[in-house]
Design an enzyme around this catalytic site. Structure first.
Site, PDB file in Angstrom:
ATOM      1  N   GLY A 185       7.228   6.155   7.163  1.00 16.69           N
ATOM      2  CA  GLY A 185       6.784   7.577   6.663  1.00 16.69           C
ATOM      3  C   GLY A 185       5.534   7.614   6.935  1.00 16.69           C
ATOM      4  O   GLY A 185       4.664   6.912   7.778  1.00 16.69           O
ATOM      5  N   CYS A 186       4.779   8.612   6.022  1.00  7.41           N
ATOM      6  CA  CYS A 186       3.162   8.787   6.357  1.00  7.41           C
ATOM      7  C   CYS A 186       2.481   7.322   6.102  1.00  7.41           C
ATOM      8  O   CYS A 186       2.862   6.627   5.114  1.00  7.41           O
ATOM      9  CB  CYS A 186       2.906   9.810   5.148  1.00  7.41           C
ATOM     10  SG  CYS A 186       1.301  10.217   5.053  1.00  7.41           S
ATOM     11  N   PHE A 187       1.696   7.083   6.937  1.00  9.33           N
ATOM     12  CA  PHE A 187       0.954   5.694   6.902  1.00  9.33           C
ATOM     13  C   PHE A 187       0.050   5.525   5.663  1.00  9.33           C
ATOM     14  O   PHE A 187      -0.447   4.379   5.542  1.00  9.33           O
ATOM     15  CB  PHE A 187       0.388   5.375   8.281  1.00  9.33           C
ATOM     16  CG  PHE A 187      -0.611   6.378   8.938  1.00  9.33           C
ATOM     17  CD1 PHE A 187      -1.270   7.290   8.120  1.00  9.33           C
ATOM     18  CD2 PHE A 187      -0.478   6.701  10.228  1.00  9.33           C
ATOM     19  CE1 PHE A 187      -2.140   8.235   8.660  1.00  9.33           C
ATOM     20  CE2 PHE A 187      -1.468   7.423  10.826  1.00  9.33           C
ATOM     21  CZ  PHE A 187      -2.272   8.306  10.194  1.00  9.33           C
TER      22      PHE A 187
END
Length: 149
Positions: free
Chosen positions: A9-11
């Protein structure tokens, strides 16, 4: 020291979650798995580059094993969601383990199999060799830490 590169997902959140785990020496966010050796956040967001947002970990295997990191990886996100981690949607938010050697590949497949059995064969996590990696822009590095200061 070893390195591993994970997409979940979003880092920003995975970097925060891994940062203070014993044995994690360094975290860095970037883009991996795409079809070019150079890209930008704006290009990755279009979904056309093939890159995923990733966190790259440098770790001391005498303190934390790759197996333990992957146990945490599978618990930190929903590996049954294809090309998304709610609320973020797109191929850049996919679940993927990028391995750098045959031992990492073997461990990744073993841990994925374990979680797949636990999750009724619904795990969609990809396991692929790390062929491209681009470090993300400076403003993405340690983003949540900067934001919370």
């Amino acid at each position: 020291m070893q390195k591993c590169t994970l997409a979940l997902g979003c880092f920003w959140k995975p970097e925060e979650n891994f940062k203070n785990k014993p044995g994690i020496l360094e975290t860095e966010v970037g883009y991996a798995g795409g079809n070019s050796k150079q890209t930008t956040y704006e290009e990755v967001c279009t979904g056309s580059t093939g890159h995923a947002e990733v966190v790259r970990l440098t770790f001391d295997e005498n303190i934390i094993s790759f197996k333990k990191i992957l146990d945490l990886f599978f618990k930190m996100h929903d590996p049954t969601q294809k090309d998304m981690q709610y609320p973020d949607i797109g191929t850049q938010y996919r679940s993927e383990i990028f391995y750098t050697n045959e031992n990492q590949k073997k461990i990744a497949n073993k841990i994925k199999k374990k979680f797949n059995q636990q999750l009724n064969n619904k795990v969609v996590t990809n396991i692929n060799p790390l062929t491209t990696y681009v470090i993300a822009e400076d403003y993405h590095q340690k983003y949540i830490f900067k934001k919370n200061k």
